[in-house]
Design an enzyme around this catalytic site. Sequence first.
Site, short mmCIF file in Angstrom:
data_model
loop_
_atom_site.label_atom_id
_atom_site.label_comp_id
_atom_site.label_asym_id
_atom_site.label_seq_id
_atom_site.Cartn_x
_atom_site.Cartn_y
_atom_site.Cartn_z
N LYS A 154 0.86 -1.18 0.00
CA LYS A 154 0.00 0.00 0.00
C LYS A 154 0.89 1.23 0.00
CE LYS A 154 -3.49 2.47 2.63
NZ LYS A 154 -4.55 2.39 3.64
N LYS A 166 -2.37 -1.53 -3.90
CA LYS A 166 -3.19 -0.31 -3.82
C LYS A 166 -2.32 0.93 -3.90
CE LYS A 166 -6.03 1.94 -0.39
NZ LYS A 166 -6.46 1.90 0.98
#
Length: 329
Positions: free
Chosen positions: A199, A252
């Site tokens: 992330k 992400k």
Amino acid sequence: MSTRTFYRGRRLRRTETLREMIREHSLLPQDLIMPYFVVDTPDSGLEQPIGSMPGQSQLSLAKLEETVARAVDSGLKSCLLFGIPAAKDTTGSEAWAENGIVQRAVARLKSRFPELVVITDVCLCEYTSHGHCGLLDPQGQVRNDETVAILAKTALSHARAGADIVAPSDMMDGRVLAIREALDSAGFAQIPVMSYASKFASTFYGPFREAAESAPSFGNRKSYQMDPANGREAMREAMADLQEGADMLIVKPAGHYLDILAEIRRRCDVPLTVYQVSGEYAMIKAAGERGWIDETGVVLETLTAFKRAGADLIISYFTQDLLCRGIIK
Ligand code: PBG
């Protein structure tokens, strides 16, 4: 005479049926996960539009149930829940409250839609008064190990409420292991951990922070989320989460990080999820509303590209609309 020849790729693109027959990737309802924002509010009719995410709203429990019912009727298989508590504090205590908003939302959705796979986002930023994803030390730094203990408590409370999968998004070190151990020792060995392994500290999360009321009140998230410049480090994060026991990994944001997704795909065999985040959604919506792009066409192209790059599952705010309009069925 020349012996050279050339490739006639167009032979297999001649008709729509031929193109369908050789299509390598397609989108199915079971590929898609819809995120929802559920608010702890006395106003049971609350459906508060999110300015920077046209078409998305903060929902009361009752409105969440109504909205999910429409999606389930159109084929929704799975959703991801974010909670906005009535009150925030320095330790984010509403995150693991037995009667917290996400815990109640999970219980409600699972009792009405037992087949729906309900995933919970495990993080503290929506619950802390300072908006960081963990506990702070006196210098304002996020404390890792103390935060991990709280995240494990939070994940366990989600499992107790009936969550099918827990998805830690905080990026603390060691949280997958701590969550796995907490779940196992409380009798939840069957609950998978889908970790946001790679992330990035992305500017694309801007609209989400309005939606979840979770913007950090000072500083940024760069001491825990990853530097967008680092691809090899993303591999270390992914492999570390697998070693700690993650069952699935998330990359992400999505669109600009497909190199990361493809490389993780080469290195391991667990199911991979990609998260098309709020800023990616907002940009497509904005250009679509102005008539500058064909929104549905662009959306389908992005989601297909995720699958081509190696995603098994896609978290996207477009899910509800695509299913309810019968675009994906
Ligand atoms: C919680 C969390 C965030 C997102 C998902 N989980 C925000 C953040 O890290 O700041 C972003 C999702 C999106 O932008 O759509 N930590």
